[in-house]
Design an enzyme around this catalytic site. Structure first.
Site, PDB file in Angstrom:
ATOM      1  CB  VAL A  31       0.071   2.469   3.739  1.00 22.57           C
ATOM      2  CG1 VAL A  31      -1.150   1.616   4.154  1.00 22.57           C
ATOM      3  CG2 VAL A  31      -0.136   3.679   2.695  1.00 22.57           C
ATOM      4  N   GLY A  40      -0.238  -8.415  -6.373  1.00 22.83           N
ATOM      5  CA  GLY A  40       0.056  -8.188  -5.030  1.00 22.83           C
ATOM      6  C   GLY A  40      -1.392  -8.416  -4.038  1.00 22.83           C
ATOM      7  CE1 TYR A  45       8.951   0.920  -2.119  1.00 22.49           C
ATOM      8  CE2 TYR A  45       9.171   2.897  -1.141  1.00 22.49           C
ATOM      9  CZ  TYR A  45       8.435   1.952  -1.729  1.00 22.49           C
ATOM     10  OH  TYR A  45       6.943   2.064  -1.526  1.00 22.49           O
TER      11      TYR A  45
END
Length: 258
Positions: A189, A16, A156
């Protein structure tokens, strides 16, 4: 005498890496002399980052959901980048922000395939080389969402609970070796995370962070750098970090209408 690990000896494999935390980690490590293998699905971004980082970087297009893609990429590593001793499992995403009873099953599948299966496939591909050389450090980017329940976090949060706990059990299995394992568990974030979660709805994504001073990708990259450059006899099990603007919710209460 206290001596940190020499960053020039690091060869990091970062999933990623095309944006956000992954790209920030790559920049931080290269600035200190490390070599990095940057991976991701978006080849244009990957090549742009490779050009920015120069000869210390090797770009490998791959999809963490695709085992064949991973095996092919790992087998194609140039000799100078083949002895990976720092794996940073950063690739991950959230999709949808609905309550469980309103969620789309396909979104759940995508999160599991990326955040759980993808993490496992990358780890499984690189761990044998680390154990054979008896040198290496695996850093999994988890989340505070895996530690505390929150409405609309559902799958998630569950995938991040997996990442957080897999780090600890992996460390247990590697007891007696010189390998290290660290779980880094950030709070909010500001990256493309919310844009991906809301499938390109930039206004909705911006609203998540509006009025808040949250963490940056560089903040998390600094935590990765710190943990990975401590002396080899020191293992940081986990780092949980949140912005000052974020704290814990109290237990929800639902008064009866009776």
């Amino acid at each position: 005498m206290y001596s940190r690990y020499d960053t020039r000896n690091l060869i990091a494999f970062i999933t990623g890496a095309t944006a956000g935390i992954g790209a920030a980690i790559a920049r931080r490590l290269v600035a200190e002399g490390a070599k990095v293998v940057i991976t991701g699905r978006r080849e244009d971004r990957l090549q742009a980052l490779k050009e920015e980082l120069g000869e210390q970087a090797c770009a490998l297009p791959l999809d963490v959901q695709d085992e064949t893609s991973i095996r092919t990429a790992v087998e194609s590593l140039p000799a100078a980048f083949s002895d990976i001793n720092l794996l940073i499992n950063n690739a991950g995403l959230a999709q949808g922000g609905e309550l469980s009873q309103d969620a789309e099953l396909e979104n759940w599948r995508t999160m599991i395939d990326t955040n759980v299966t993808g993490l496992l496939q990358i780890t499984h591909a690189l761990l044998p080389g680390m154990t054979e050389r008896n040198e290496g450090h695996i850093i999994n980017i988890g989340s505070v969402a895996g530690n505390y329940p929150a409405p609309r976090g559902n799958v998630y949060a569950a995938t991040k609970a997996f990442a957080n706990h897999f780090s600890l059990t992996l460390r247990a299995d590697l007891g007696g070796t010189d390998l290290r394992v660290t779980s880094i568990e950030p709070g909010m974030v500001e990256t493309e995370f919310s844009k991906v979660r809301y499938k390109g709805d930039e206004e909705k994504a911006r609203g998540v962070y509006e009025g808040l001073k949250v963490l940056s990708s560089e903040d998390i990259a600094e935590a990765v750098f710190w943990a990975s450059t401590l002396p080899p006899h020191m293992n940081i099990n986990r780092i949980e970090v949140m912005p000052t603007a974020q704290s814990f919710n109290s237990f929800a209460l639902y008064p009866s209408e009776d």
